[in-house]
Design a protein around this motif. Structure first.
Motif, short mmCIF file in Angstrom:
data_model
loop_
_atom_site.label_atom_id
_atom_site.label_comp_id
_atom_site.label_asym_id
_atom_site.label_seq_id
_atom_site.Cartn_x
_atom_site.Cartn_y
_atom_site.Cartn_z
N VAL A 65 0.86 -1.18 0.00
CA VAL A 65 0.00 0.00 0.00
C VAL A 65 0.90 1.24 0.00
CG1 VAL A 65 -1.60 1.28 1.46
CG2 VAL A 65 -1.91 -1.15 1.12
N PRO A 66 0.55 2.28 -0.75
CA PRO A 66 1.40 3.47 -0.80
C PRO A 66 1.62 4.09 0.58
CG PRO A 66 -0.30 3.62 -2.44
CD PRO A 66 -0.61 2.41 -1.64
N GLU A 67 2.82 4.61 0.78
CA GLU A 67 3.17 5.22 2.06
C GLU A 67 2.22 6.36 2.40
OE1 GLU A 67 5.12 4.81 -0.50
OE2 GLU A 67 6.82 3.57 0.11
N LEU A 68 1.84 7.10 1.36
CA LEU A 68 1.00 8.28 1.57
C LEU A 68 -0.34 7.87 2.19
CD1 LEU A 68 1.73 11.12 1.01
CD2 LEU A 68 0.57 11.00 -1.17
N LEU A 69 -0.86 6.72 1.74
CA LEU A 69 -2.15 6.26 2.25
C LEU A 69 -2.04 5.90 3.73
CD1 LEU A 69 -4.72 6.08 0.61
CD2 LEU A 69 -4.32 3.65 0.30
N TYR A 72 -1.97 9.11 5.66
CA TYR A 72 -3.31 9.70 5.79
C TYR A 72 -4.13 8.95 6.82
CZ TYR A 72 -2.64 12.62 1.65
OH TYR A 72 -2.20 13.55 0.75
N SER A 173 10.04 12.65 3.67
CA SER A 173 9.57 13.82 2.92
C SER A 173 8.05 13.80 2.80
CB SER A 173 10.21 13.84 1.54
OG SER A 173 9.73 12.77 0.77
N LEU A 174 7.46 12.59 2.88
CA LEU A 174 6.01 12.48 2.68
C LEU A 174 5.23 13.04 3.86
CD1 LEU A 174 5.79 8.94 1.14
CD2 LEU A 174 5.80 11.13 0.02
N MET A 184 11.13 19.24 3.46
CA MET A 184 10.17 19.44 2.37
C MET A 184 9.16 20.53 2.70
SD MET A 184 10.34 18.13 -0.39
CE MET A 184 9.35 18.77 -1.69
N LEU B 66 9.09 12.91 -4.10
CA LEU B 66 8.28 14.12 -3.88
C LEU B 66 9.03 15.37 -4.30
CD1 LEU B 66 5.53 14.89 -2.69
CD2 LEU B 66 6.65 15.28 -0.52
N LYS B 165 3.29 2.27 -6.04
CA LYS B 165 3.11 3.04 -4.81
C LYS B 165 3.54 4.49 -5.01
CE LYS B 165 5.39 0.50 -1.91
NZ LYS B 165 5.82 0.15 -0.56
N SER B 168 1.13 7.32 -6.12
CA SER B 168 0.25 7.97 -5.14
C SER B 168 0.68 9.42 -4.92
CB SER B 168 0.28 7.21 -3.83
OG SER B 168 1.54 7.36 -3.22
N LEU B 169 1.95 9.73 -5.23
CA LEU B 169 2.43 11.10 -5.00
C LEU B 169 1.83 12.08 -6.00
CD1 LEU B 169 6.16 10.60 -4.14
CD2 LEU B 169 4.19 10.74 -2.68
N SER B 171 -1.03 12.71 -6.26
CA SER B 171 -2.11 13.43 -5.58
C SER B 171 -1.61 14.73 -4.96
CB SER B 171 -2.73 12.54 -4.51
OG SER B 171 -1.80 12.24 -3.51
N THR B 172 -0.29 14.85 -4.76
CA THR B 172 0.23 16.10 -4.17
C THR B 172 0.29 17.22 -5.20
OG1 THR B 172 2.50 15.45 -4.66
CG2 THR B 172 1.66 14.90 -2.49
N THR B 179 -5.07 7.56 -4.57
CA THR B 179 -4.78 8.13 -3.25
C THR B 179 -5.43 9.51 -3.11
OG1 THR B 179 -2.70 6.95 -3.19
CG2 THR B 179 -2.94 8.77 -1.66
N LYS B 183 -8.01 10.41 -0.23
CA LYS B 183 -7.79 11.49 0.73
C LYS B 183 -8.99 12.44 0.76
CE LYS B 183 -5.41 15.44 2.10
NZ LYS B 183 -4.97 16.75 1.64
#
Lengths: 230, 223
Positions: A65-69, A72, A173-174, A184, B66, B165, B168-169, B171-172, B179, B183
């Protein structure tokens, strides 16, 4: 270069402290990750099907699963979960968790999944004879683990752990999306207020390169230390 | 647990998955080309080309994705001649900026994977080709490249999953990928766990498919 001046006129000191914050978060996350790895590596190596399943689902889910998820989930769900637990104990006030802790915890969970895989691989590649020999010698379990397995495991794990460290460092950085002021986030703020995003993001890239480069040098030293005798 | 929300958000998230897949496939195609190009440069004996390729992969592997996206999306627009050139049509779109950043990033990792695959090719294969009088070019295209691709399959499979994965960035930079939509739903409903389960499930499903597809390829091309 005026932009990087220290003091009130430039962003030098802000970026310096942001770099320290990135290092602090990375180290905390790495330590939290080790704690997770300490719990989940035995589970993954366990012969019990249920424990094995728990260990495997942890590493599979987090690495798939993506780190960003994950960030969140913890950022929006973390305080809710803690408040729910607190309300069971009769504490009903609003609890806000510190961004540093949420961030480190989120990155720690991710880095823990990678560390678990590294430790599992290292333990599995230790010669079976070592386990049998210490059994035959009648070593107690903790002695067997600390004196026999650990040193051999570390030698095999250190090179891969350095990869985990690099991943962790870059993943921090996320957590800028949660508002914690690390490299960041600070660059984002600076870029917004000076309208010079190219410079500040490039500078952030340089800072990250510097961090990865320096940590590589340090880790190489560690590696030679654990390779002694081989 | 809010089952209704999970069911109602599923189609929205599935729709967003399309963007994720588009980003992934385009950046993988461009990334593979870049990776092959830089891997070949890396094997070149010319020190300048060699160092250039090394520097490229070091730069993109040493910095977070990122930062790379932000430099390309926010940073490049600042350069005057880029704004006035035809490239601006591409660079003003977050979609293409994300693809450029992803391709460059995955290209760096792919070049390392391919390089190590080229280096581990048994010398005997090349010598055998030589002694049969096959030209260097044909040895490269017909012997080295196929073997290198087979060798790098497991590592490249990991890279595809990392890239999945990585998308997903997007989305920034305002793209509504899986993602991004997740969000958005989380921040409007404040039900992170339900959304995480659905979105995470979709990601895991894709990882599962990629993993098994690569396994199938490995079996098929094993020697």
């Amino acid at each position: 270069m005026d932009l990087l001046a220290f003091g009130n006129t430039g962003w030098g000191d802000e970026l310096f402290f942001a770099t320290l914050m990135t290092i602090a978060v990375s180290i905390t996350a790495m330590i939290i990750g080790f704690c997770f790895a300490l719990i989940f590596t035995p589970l993954k190596l366990s012969k019990n099907k249920l424990l094995n399943f728990i260990g495997n689902s942890y590493t599979t889910i987090i690495r798939g699963v993506p780190e960003l998820l994950v960030i969140y989930l913890l950022f929006f769900g973390g305080s809710g979960a803690i408040m729910y637990v607190a309300s069971i104990f009769g504490y009903n006030k609003y609890i806000e968790i510190n961004a540093f802790l949420t961030g480190s915890f989120a990155i720690g969970i991710i880095s823990g999944a990678y560390s678990t895989e590294v430790f599992r691989g290292a333990i599995q590649s230790i010669d079976k004879g070592q386990f049998e020999a210490s059994k035959v010698l009648g070593l107690k379990k903790p002695v067997h683990f600390i004196k026999v397995i650990m040193p051999q495991m570390l030698r095999l794990a250190v090179p891969n752990l350095s990869n985990v460290w690099q991943i962790t460092l870059k993943d921090t950085s996320l957590i800028s999306v949660t508002g914690l002021v690390e490299i960041m986030r600070q660059s984002y703020i600076a870029a917004g207020s000076t309208r010079d995003p190219l410079f500040f993001y490039s500078f952030a890239a340089v800072l990250y390169l510097l961090l990865t480069f320096l940590s590589m040098k340090l880790i190489n030293k560690l590696e030679t230390k654990y390779r002694r005798g081989y | 647990m809010d089952l209704d929300l999970m069911i109602s958000s599923f189609p929205k998230l599935l729709n967003a998955t399309l963007i994720t897949l588009k980003l992934l496939s385009l950046s993988l195609i461009f990334g593979l080309m870049l990776g092959l190009f830089f891997a070949i440069l890396r094997l070149n004996k010319n020190i300048f080309l060699n160092k250039f390729s090394y520097f490229y992969s070091y730069l993109f592997r040493g910095t977070p994705l990122l930062v790379q996206i932000f430099i390309i999306y926010f940073g490049l627009g600042q350069i005057e001649f880029l704004r006035s050139s035809f490239l601006w049509i591409i660079l003003k779109e977050p979609y293409w900026c994300a693809i450029i950043a992803f391709s460059l990033n995955t290209g760096a990792y792919t070049s390392e994977i391919l390089r190590s695959a080229f280096e581990t090719i048994n010398k005997g294969f090349i010598e055998a080709g030589d002694s049969l009088g096959i030209s260097k070019r044909i040895i490269f295209y017909k012997i080295q490249i196929p073997i290198a691709i087979r060798q790098s399959l497991p590592a490249y499979g990991n890279e595809i999953i990392l890239m999945l994965k990585g998308t997903s960035l997007a989305s920034t930079v305002t793209l509504m990928d899986l993602t991004g939509v997740a969000k958005y739903i989380i921040s409007t409903t404040f039900k992170p766990i339900e959304v995480f389960i659905v979105a995470g499930g979709i990601y895991l499903f894709m990882t599962f498919i990629i993993h098994n597809f690569i396994r199938y390829l490995e079996k098929k091309y094993s020697y």
